[in-house]
Design an enzyme around this catalytic site. Structure first.
Site, short mmCIF file in Angstrom:
data_model
loop_
_atom_site.label_atom_id
_atom_site.label_comp_id
_atom_site.label_asym_id
_atom_site.label_seq_id
_atom_site.Cartn_x
_atom_site.Cartn_y
_atom_site.Cartn_z
N HIS A 55 70.11 16.61 21.14
CA HIS A 55 71.22 17.33 21.78
C HIS A 55 71.37 16.91 23.25
O HIS A 55 72.47 16.49 23.66
CB HIS A 55 71.06 18.84 21.63
CG HIS A 55 71.92 19.62 22.57
ND1 HIS A 55 73.31 19.63 22.49
CD2 HIS A 55 71.60 20.41 23.62
CE1 HIS A 55 73.79 20.40 23.46
NE2 HIS A 55 72.78 20.89 24.16
N HIS A 79 68.53 19.07 30.71
CA HIS A 79 69.24 20.31 31.04
C HIS A 79 68.72 21.57 30.38
O HIS A 79 68.92 22.66 30.92
CB HIS A 79 70.75 20.15 30.82
CG HIS A 79 71.21 20.32 29.41
ND1 HIS A 79 71.30 19.27 28.52
CD2 HIS A 79 71.61 21.42 28.74
CE1 HIS A 79 71.75 19.71 27.37
NE2 HIS A 79 71.94 21.02 27.46
N GLU A 83 64.81 26.24 30.72
CA GLU A 83 65.05 27.44 29.93
C GLU A 83 64.25 27.48 28.64
O GLU A 83 63.78 28.54 28.23
CB GLU A 83 66.55 27.53 29.60
CG GLU A 83 66.96 28.81 28.95
CD GLU A 83 68.47 28.92 28.81
OE1 GLU A 83 68.91 30.03 28.46
OE2 GLU A 83 69.19 27.95 29.05
N ASP A 84 64.05 26.33 27.99
CA ASP A 84 63.50 26.32 26.63
C ASP A 84 62.11 25.71 26.47
O ASP A 84 61.62 25.61 25.36
CB ASP A 84 64.46 25.57 25.70
CG ASP A 84 65.81 26.26 25.57
OD1 ASP A 84 65.88 27.48 25.83
OD2 ASP A 84 66.79 25.58 25.20
N ASP A 146 77.75 19.77 27.66
CA ASP A 146 76.87 20.56 26.79
C ASP A 146 77.71 21.36 25.80
O ASP A 146 77.44 21.37 24.59
CB ASP A 146 76.01 21.48 27.66
CG ASP A 146 75.13 22.43 26.86
OD1 ASP A 146 74.44 21.97 25.94
OD2 ASP A 146 75.14 23.63 27.18
#
Length: 195
Positions: A55, A79, A83-84, A146
């Site tokens: 992705h 990116h 966060e992940d 995105d």
């Protein structure tokens, strides 16, 4: 999926595209961002079943087609890491510099925006967009790329989620692309929202 060089085919395609307009040392930074991102996202998959890292690579490819600078493309590859994954802004800054880290952090902050109503989304997103633009417009470009890739892979989502995300794209993201004069991105966002 791995090619003989050890990179997946989408990364090789990205590399070839980057080589058409960036210096080799800048392309190398983006390939290193892929390696760091792939390690950080190891074991994560998308609803499509694909490895998650594909992705961010697709998002980076969208920006590369727009001939964005190497900091933007590297940030696109990274990116979702803050966060992940366990990767921190400080670690990104150590490896890729403050500029890339700030871009990744800016996208992360935009991702945390949630709206209760369309009216709130319009007003709030516009304010947030202006705030982000005052710091670095490239954050918005990464977020739009995105969203475009997310729209292209929406088929793996439940129908209610698809409708909600498509509506949000029409109401928030396509108008932002329009305001920024990014007509090709706007058209792609509108097309994928109707599909």
């Amino acid at each position: 999926m791995l090619a003989t060089s050890g990179f997946p085919e989408p990364v090789l395609e990205l590399r070839d595209l980057l080589n058409t307009y960036l210096e080799p040392d800048k392309v190398a930074v983006i390939l290193r961002a892929f390696e760091v991102g792939a390690e950080a996202h190891e074991g994560q998959t998308r609803k499509t079943g694909e490895p998650y890292i594909l992705h961010p690579v697709a998002v980076a490819s969208i920006l590369a087609k727009l001939r964005m600078d190497h900091h933007s493309v590297a940030a696109a590859v990274l990116h979702d890491t803050i966060e992940d994954t366990p990767l921190t802004k400080e670690q990104i800054a150590e490896q890729f510099g403050a500029e890339v880290a700030d871009l990744v952090d800016g996208v992360t902050k935009l991702d945390k925006m949630k709206f209760r109503t369309r009216r709130e989304a319009d007003a709030e997103s516009f304010r947030k967009m202006l705030l982000a633009m005052s710091r670095d417009l490239r954050v918005i470009f990464i977020k739009l790329a995105d969203r475009l890739h997310n729209m292209r892979t929406l088929g793996a989502m439940a129908s209610e989620s698809r409708r909600r995300i498509a509506r949000e794209t029409l109401d928030v993201y396509a108008p932002i692309a329009d305001r920024l004069g990014m007509n090709s991105l706007k058209s792609c966002l509108l097309y994928t929202s109707d599909a």
